[in-house]
Motif scaffolding. Structure first.
Motif, PDB file in Angstrom:
ATOM      1  N   ASN A  24      38.124  -3.592  -9.382  1.00 35.29           N
ATOM      2  CA  ASN A  24      37.079  -2.574  -9.313  1.00 35.29           C
ATOM      3  C   ASN A  24      36.913  -2.035 -10.726  1.00 35.29           C
TER       4      ASN A  24
ATOM      5  N   ASN B 286      40.708  -1.611 -12.047  1.00 33.27           N
ATOM      6  CA  ASN B 286      41.799  -1.495 -11.095  1.00 33.27           C
ATOM      7  C   ASN B 286      41.879  -2.746 -10.232  1.00 33.27           C
TER       8      ASN B 286
ATOM      9  N   ILE C 194      42.568  -4.152  -6.970  1.00 35.60           N
ATOM     10  CA  ILE C 194      42.643  -3.554  -5.638  1.00 35.60           C
ATOM     11  C   ILE C 194      43.159  -4.511  -4.573  1.00 35.60           C
TER      12      ILE C 194
ATOM     13  N   ASN D 188      35.897  -0.170   2.081  1.00 32.63           N
ATOM     14  CA  ASN D 188      36.291   1.166   2.508  1.00 32.63           C
ATOM     15  C   ASN D 188      37.678   1.459   1.950  1.00 32.63           C
ATOM     16  N   LYS D 189      38.314   2.503   2.446  1.00 34.32           N
ATOM     17  CA  LYS D 189      39.599   2.900   1.872  1.00 34.32           C
ATOM     18  C   LYS D 189      40.734   1.933   2.208  1.00 34.32           C
ATOM     19  N   ASP D 190      40.521   1.063   3.209  1.00 34.85           N
ATOM     20  CA  ASP D 190      41.578   0.156   3.644  1.00 34.85           C
ATOM     21  C   ASP D 190      41.349  -1.303   3.284  1.00 34.85           C
ATOM     22  N   SER D 191      40.093  -1.736   3.196  1.00 34.64           N
ATOM     23  CA  SER D 191      39.838  -3.158   2.983  1.00 34.64           C
ATOM     24  C   SER D 191      38.522  -3.398   2.243  1.00 34.64           C
TER      25      SER D 191
ATOM     26  N   ASN E  63      43.067  -6.609   2.622  1.00 34.88           N
ATOM     27  CA  ASN E  63      43.642  -5.271   2.588  1.00 34.88           C
ATOM     28  C   ASN E  63      43.738  -4.801   1.155  1.00 34.88           C
ATOM     29  N   LEU E  64      43.429  -3.533   0.913  1.00 38.30           N
ATOM     30  CA  LEU E  64      43.477  -2.999  -0.441  1.00 38.30           C
ATOM     31  C   LEU E  64      44.884  -2.607  -0.834  1.00 38.30           C
ATOM     32  N   ASN E  65      45.126  -2.622  -2.137  1.00 35.97           N
ATOM     33  CA  ASN E  65      46.379  -2.185  -2.725  1.00 35.97           C
ATOM     34  C   ASN E  65      47.582  -2.948  -2.179  1.00 35.97           C
TER      35      ASN E  65
END
Length: 201
Positions: free
Chosen positions: A121, A133, A135, A174-177, A194-196
């Motif tokens: 990102n 970043n 992600i 979104n915040k999760d994926s 999945n993020l992070n």
């Protein structure tokens, strides 16, 4: 002290401090080969200084220290040495795909590591700087197998896992994926990562 030697010392100090500062504040220079250009400039300048001023004792010591560091990087299975070579010649990066102005995918194969697709990102901060970043970093073979609808143990996967991505399209985030539609060998598949994810580091 020679003018060229003064310039080299100042350039080296400024370069090190500049790169350390960027790392500390989490910013990167824009451009795929920017860091390689900077480092190659320093290496060429270093060779010039060492050769030209070889008769000066502290230049000899400096040259021997650099040579010794390169030699030491070869000792532990040569992993540091090959990592340096991979960076200098950008051998890690297999493919870079700009999904849009904010997201990009960099397919890499690092030394002693699996081939992965690093999803970044990017946020532009200044004219030549950006905040990048990582992600998500899925296994590249998983992307190929899902896109081509192959089982992970299918023998064809071994032959096709080096097939490049033709196109990547952002579907959702979104915040999760993050959902990306991949196109490989003219087949398309939306995959949600999945993020992070920490797996792979």
């Amino acid at each position: 002290m020679s003018k060229s030697l003064k310039i080299y010392i100042i350039f080296s100090i400024v370069l090190i401090l500049f790169l350390l500062s960027l790392n500390l504040i989490g910013l990167n220079l824009k451009g795929e080969y920017t860091y390689q250009i900077l480092v190659w400039t320093w290496i060429i300048f270093t060779f010039y200084i060492v050769i030209k001023f070889w008769k000066i004792i502290y230049i000899k010591i400096y040259g021997f220290l650099l040579f010794a560091l390169v030699g030491l990087s070869i000792l532990p299975m040569a992993i540091p040495f090959f990592s340096i070579l991979s960076f200098l010649f950008n051998l890690n990066t297999i493919q870079t795909i700009k999904v849009n102005d904010k997201y990009k995918i960099v397919v890499t194969k690092k030394v002693m590591a699996m081939k992965r697709a690093y999803i970044y990102n990017n946020e532009s901060k200044f004219l030549v700087l950006e905040k990048s970043n990582n992600i998500a970093r899925p296994d590249y073979s998983d992307i190929v197998s899902e896109t081509l609808n192959l089982n992970s143990d299918d023998p064809k996967l071994y032959e096709l896992e080096n097939t490049p991505i033709q196109q990547a399209k952002l579907i959702s985030v979104n915040k999760d994926s993050i959902g990306i539609e991949y196109q490989i060998l003219n087949k398309k598949k939306i995959i949600y990562h999945n993020l992070n994810e920490t797996y792979g580091y």
